[in-house]
Motif scaffolding. Sequence first.
Motif, mmCIF file in Angstrom:
data_model
loop_
_atom_site.group_PDB
_atom_site.id
_atom_site.type_symbol
_atom_site.label_atom_id
_atom_site.label_comp_id
_atom_site.label_asym_id
_atom_site.label_seq_id
_atom_site.Cartn_x
_atom_site.Cartn_y
_atom_site.Cartn_z
ATOM 1 N N LEU A 41 -7.928 -54.808 -24.948
ATOM 2 C CA LEU A 41 -7.388 -53.477 -25.232
ATOM 3 C C LEU A 41 -7.153 -53.309 -26.729
ATOM 4 N N CYS B 161 -10.352 -52.530 -28.390
ATOM 5 C CA CYS B 161 -10.767 -51.135 -28.168
ATOM 6 C C CYS B 161 -10.018 -50.184 -29.098
ATOM 7 N N TYR C 149 -11.702 -47.941 -32.166
ATOM 8 C CA TYR C 149 -11.509 -46.491 -32.198
ATOM 9 C C TYR C 149 -10.897 -46.076 -33.535
ATOM 10 N N TYR D 87 1.241 -49.067 -23.795
ATOM 11 C CA TYR D 87 0.361 -49.449 -22.702
ATOM 12 C C TYR D 87 1.057 -50.513 -21.870
ATOM 13 N N LEU E 105 -5.309 -46.325 -16.969
ATOM 14 C CA LEU E 105 -6.590 -46.954 -17.255
ATOM 15 C C LEU E 105 -6.837 -48.061 -16.243
ATOM 16 N N VAL F 164 -10.759 -52.578 -19.148
ATOM 17 C CA VAL F 164 -10.919 -51.443 -20.053
ATOM 18 C C VAL F 164 -12.170 -51.642 -20.897
ATOM 19 N N GLU G 164 -14.861 -49.951 -23.997
ATOM 20 C CA GLU G 164 -14.775 -49.080 -25.167
ATOM 21 C C GLU G 164 -15.197 -47.653 -24.831
ATOM 22 N N SER H 60 -14.824 -45.999 -21.816
ATOM 23 C CA SER H 60 -13.736 -45.312 -21.103
ATOM 24 C C SER H 60 -12.530 -45.112 -22.017
ATOM 25 N N PHE H 61 -12.294 -46.065 -22.909
ATOM 26 C CA PHE H 61 -11.135 -45.959 -23.799
ATOM 27 C C PHE H 61 -11.287 -44.805 -24.786
ATOM 28 N N SER H 62 -12.479 -44.581 -25.271
ATOM 29 C CA SER H 62 -12.694 -43.537 -26.275
ATOM 30 C C SER H 62 -12.329 -42.157 -25.734
ATOM 31 N N HIS I 256 -10.409 -41.515 -23.182
ATOM 32 C CA HIS I 256 -8.966 -41.558 -22.902
ATOM 33 C C HIS I 256 -8.154 -41.306 -24.173
ATOM 34 N N PHE I 257 -8.506 -41.966 -25.272
ATOM 35 C CA PHE I 257 -7.693 -41.873 -26.484
ATOM 36 C C PHE I 257 -7.859 -40.523 -27.167
#
Length: 234
Positions: free
Chosen positions: A16, A19, A23, A54, A102, A106, A108, A110-112, A114-115
């Motif tokens: 995490l 990621c 970002y 988180y 999430l 996790v 990268e 899906s994280f992008s 989300h963020f």
Amino acid sequence: MRIAIVEDDDKAANQLKKCIQHYATKHQLTIDILVFNDGVQITSAYPDNLDIIYFDVQMPVMDGMTAAKKIRQHDPQVLIVFLTNYVQYAIDGYEVQAADFLLKPVTEFSFSAHFDKLRARIGNHDRFVTVKHGDEIDKIILSDLYYIESAGHYLNYHTKDKVYKTIGSLKNASKDLADAHFFRCNYGYLVNLALVTSVSSNTVHVGPFDLQISRSRKKDFMAALANYLGTAEL
């Protein structure tokens, strides 16, 4: 931006963190990341000025949901995100106004997405509306506004401290606040989705207020709330 990761699995915490750092580099953001191994660590020495936390849901000693409830008692603004393998925990997140969920592991990609949503929410923290009554004009911070109530030709803005009354229509207020995540639960109420604590049957709990959800609007309201919480895909 200051972010805390509360995760007992070092591998998951490092993934995490990676990621977040990727970002931040891509979007030229300055981000400070703090890592805690369990809920006790962060609740016993809560850091100042956190923007996002988180939480791993399942941890020994103190799980993420318990820790989040403790933190929410004295920090209503920090965005809380749960990391979990189990989608059913999304329902419990209403109680602490979770910003997102999430699913592990996790990635990268899906994280992008989300963020991006979290950054938009952080940008709304200082947004406000102005309410005129008589010769006075009041500034209302959106993060303090629970809901707007239609009362004939007037609107009542219900905040944490008082009620502001002004001339206006809920239809226009809905248009003005659509991008700030306000949504109508019935003909007379426009609700701040960020301050919804739970939904039971046909009632939405918004801070200290219990508001009726009309049958005709329930499906759309629940969809809007799920989309706001980031759980529509669950």
